[in-house]
Design a protein around this motif. Structure first.
Motif, PDB file in Angstrom:
ATOM      1  N   HIS A   2     -16.523  22.232  -7.116  1.00 45.07           N
ATOM      2  CA  HIS A   2     -17.916  22.571  -6.807  1.00 45.07           C
ATOM      3  C   HIS A   2     -18.724  22.991  -8.026  1.00 45.07           C
ATOM      4  O   HIS A   2     -19.929  23.182  -7.929  1.00 45.07           O
ATOM      5  CB  HIS A   2     -17.968  23.694  -5.767  1.00 45.07           C
ATOM      6  CG  HIS A   2     -17.448  23.279  -4.436  1.00 45.07           C
ATOM      7  ND1 HIS A   2     -18.132  22.440  -3.589  1.00 45.07           N
ATOM      8  CD2 HIS A   2     -16.277  23.559  -3.824  1.00 45.07           C
ATOM      9  CE1 HIS A   2     -17.424  22.234  -2.500  1.00 45.07           C
ATOM     10  NE2 HIS A   2     -16.290  22.907  -2.616  1.00 45.07           N
ATOM     11  N   ARG A   3     -18.075  23.131  -9.194  1.00 45.44           N
ATOM     12  CA  ARG A   3     -18.766  23.672 -10.362  1.00 45.44           C
ATOM     13  C   ARG A   3     -18.843  22.732 -11.559  1.00 45.44           C
ATOM     14  O   ARG A   3     -19.357  23.109 -12.590  1.00 45.44           O
ATOM     15  CB  ARG A   3     -18.108  24.991 -10.776  1.00 45.44           C
ATOM     16  CG  ARG A   3     -18.410  26.100  -9.807  1.00 45.44           C
ATOM     17  CD  ARG A   3     -17.720  27.385 -10.178  1.00 45.44           C
ATOM     18  NE  ARG A   3     -18.188  28.500  -9.367  1.00 45.44           N
ATOM     19  CZ  ARG A   3     -17.864  28.710  -8.112  1.00 45.44           C
ATOM     20  NH1 ARG A   3     -17.066  27.863  -7.494  1.00 45.44           N
ATOM     21  NH2 ARG A   3     -18.341  29.742  -7.442  1.00 45.44           N
ATOM     22  N   GLN A   4     -18.318  21.544 -11.434  1.00 46.74           N
ATOM     23  CA  GLN A   4     -18.393  20.591 -12.538  1.00 46.74           C
ATOM     24  C   GLN A   4     -18.150  19.196 -11.966  1.00 46.74           C
ATOM     25  O   GLN A   4     -17.817  19.054 -10.805  1.00 46.74           O
ATOM     26  CB  GLN A   4     -17.413  20.967 -13.658  1.00 46.74           C
ATOM     27  CG  GLN A   4     -15.977  21.174 -13.243  1.00 46.74           C
ATOM     28  CD  GLN A   4     -15.251  19.860 -13.077  1.00 46.74           C
ATOM     29  OE1 GLN A   4     -15.299  19.028 -13.956  1.00 46.74           O
ATOM     30  NE2 GLN A   4     -14.594  19.679 -11.951  1.00 46.74           N
ATOM     31  N   SER A   5     -18.338  18.149 -12.779  1.00 43.98           N
ATOM     32  CA  SER A   5     -18.290  16.785 -12.245  1.00 43.98           C
ATOM     33  C   SER A   5     -17.087  15.965 -12.696  1.00 43.98           C
ATOM     34  O   SER A   5     -16.963  14.810 -12.316  1.00 43.98           O
ATOM     35  CB  SER A   5     -19.578  16.043 -12.619  1.00 43.98           C
ATOM     36  OG  SER A   5     -19.702  16.012 -14.031  1.00 43.98           O
ATOM     37  N   THR A   6     -16.190  16.530 -13.487  1.00 45.67           N
ATOM     38  CA  THR A   6     -15.004  15.804 -13.945  1.00 45.67           C
ATOM     39  C   THR A   6     -14.015  15.663 -12.787  1.00 45.67           C
ATOM     40  O   THR A   6     -13.786  16.621 -12.048  1.00 45.67           O
ATOM     41  CB  THR A   6     -14.340  16.560 -15.122  1.00 45.67           C
ATOM     42  OG1 THR A   6     -15.315  16.676 -16.166  1.00 45.67           O
ATOM     43  CG2 THR A   6     -13.126  15.834 -15.641  1.00 45.67           C
ATOM     44  N   PRO A   7     -13.411  14.490 -12.614  1.00 49.86           N
ATOM     45  CA  PRO A   7     -12.436  14.314 -11.530  1.00 49.86           C
ATOM     46  C   PRO A   7     -11.262  15.284 -11.659  1.00 49.86           C
ATOM     47  O   PRO A   7     -10.844  15.643 -12.763  1.00 49.86           O
ATOM     48  CB  PRO A   7     -11.959  12.873 -11.706  1.00 49.86           C
ATOM     49  CG  PRO A   7     -13.028  12.196 -12.482  1.00 49.86           C
ATOM     50  CD  PRO A   7     -13.620  13.251 -13.370  1.00 49.86           C
ATOM     51  N   ILE A   8     -10.738  15.690 -10.501  1.00 46.39           N
ATOM     52  CA  ILE A   8      -9.623  16.630 -10.441  1.00 46.39           C
ATOM     53  C   ILE A   8      -8.489  15.989  -9.662  1.00 46.39           C
ATOM     54  O   ILE A   8      -8.681  15.497  -8.550  1.00 46.39           O
ATOM     55  CB  ILE A   8     -10.036  17.936  -9.741  1.00 46.39           C
ATOM     56  CG1 ILE A   8     -11.237  18.553 -10.452  1.00 46.39           C
ATOM     57  CG2 ILE A   8      -8.879  18.914  -9.661  1.00 46.39           C
ATOM     58  CD1 ILE A   8     -11.929  19.606  -9.639  1.00 46.39           C
ATOM     59  N   LEU A   9      -7.293  16.029 -10.253  1.00 52.58           N
ATOM     60  CA  LEU A   9      -6.087  15.584  -9.566  1.00 52.58           C
ATOM     61  C   LEU A   9      -5.332  16.840  -9.150  1.00 52.58           C
ATOM     62  O   LEU A   9      -4.954  17.654  -9.990  1.00 52.58           O
ATOM     63  CB  LEU A   9      -5.215  14.731 -10.498  1.00 52.58           C
ATOM     64  CG  LEU A   9      -3.847  14.329  -9.963  1.00 52.58           C
ATOM     65  CD1 LEU A   9      -3.994  13.427  -8.742  1.00 52.58           C
ATOM     66  CD2 LEU A   9      -3.046  13.647 -11.052  1.00 52.58           C
ATOM     67  N   VAL A  10      -5.138  17.019  -7.844  1.00 54.07           N
ATOM     68  CA  VAL A  10      -4.409  18.164  -7.316  1.00 54.07           C
ATOM     69  C   VAL A  10      -3.013  17.691  -6.938  1.00 54.07           C
ATOM     70  O   VAL A  10      -2.853  16.827  -6.085  1.00 54.07           O
ATOM     71  CB  VAL A  10      -5.131  18.788  -6.101  1.00 54.07           C
ATOM     72  CG1 VAL A  10      -4.363  19.998  -5.592  1.00 54.07           C
ATOM     73  CG2 VAL A  10      -6.559  19.168  -6.465  1.00 54.07           C
ATOM     74  N   VAL A  11      -2.010  18.255  -7.607  1.00 56.06           N
ATOM     75  CA  VAL A  11      -0.627  17.829  -7.446  1.00 56.06           C
ATOM     76  C   VAL A  11       0.105  18.793  -6.512  1.00 56.06           C
ATOM     77  O   VAL A  11       0.177  19.992  -6.803  1.00 56.06           O
ATOM     78  CB  VAL A  11       0.087  17.791  -8.817  1.00 56.06           C
ATOM     79  CG1 VAL A  11       1.529  17.342  -8.667  1.00 56.06           C
ATOM     80  CG2 VAL A  11      -0.673  16.894  -9.787  1.00 56.06           C
TER      81      VAL A  11
END
Length: 184
Positions: free
Chosen positions: A159-168
């Motif tokens: 919710h605070r930035q636009s870089t993709p996040i991979l949740v493992v």
């Protein structure tokens, strides 16, 4: 090949030349003693993206007091036992060296301080990172209490930035007939 890694004693100051070499990095956030799957996924995506890898440990026992105009961050301990964060970072660095040996990746380990989501967000912006890799929280009452006060790092980052996040996922999946872990 590992670059020089910052340590808590460096007051989080990293030179601009190193940041330049780490542009478009994959950032992987790890904790000491964490299952190696998160780092393995970060390593895999850094290789796929032909990007440098930045292994990040956030010392939540310290907080940022102020940042100089040149980017040097000054921190202070919340607790008088300031060795805890340094010991955890040393363990993260050692685990990373072992896991990344012979990978051919350009990588470094960095110690950040304070709120995990905000400090990672700041680093993502600084390095114009391509991807953030984080693990899920462990199950248990202690982690539930921590998350109650700090929130999910992955959710806060999303919710605070636009870089993709991979949740493992770090643990076995919860069966469909069981209660959701965050509802416990």
């Amino acid at each position: 090949m590992s670059e020089t890694a910052s340590s808590p004693g460096d007051d989080e100051h990293v030179d601009e030349a190193q940041n330049e070499r780490l542009q478009k990095a994959v950032i992987v956030a790890v904790r000491a003693g964490q299952r190696p799957r998160v780092l393995a996924e970060g390593k895999r995506y850094a290789a796929l993206l032909n990007a440098p890898l930045v292994v990040v440990h956030v010392d939540v026992t310290r907080f940022v007091t102020f940042e100089d105009p040149d980017g040097m961050v000054h921190s202070a301990p919340i607790d008088l036992n300031i060795d805890t964060g340094a010991e955890e970072f040393a363990q993260v660095r050692a685990e990373s060296e072992k896991a990344l040996a012979g990978s051919g990746l350009t990588w470094t380990a960095r110690q950040l301080v304070g709120d995990p989501a905000l400090s990672i967000k700041h680093l993502v912006h600084e390095l114009d990172a391509q991807l953030i890799v984080v693990g899920t929280r462990s199950r248990g009452i202690g982690e539930s209490i921590r998350e109650f006060f700090t929130g999910s790092v992955a959710a806060r980052l999303s919710h605070r930035q636009s870089t993709p996040i991979l949740v493992v996922p770090l643990e076995e999946p919860v069966p469909d007939d069981k209660k959701d872990p965050w509802a416990e």
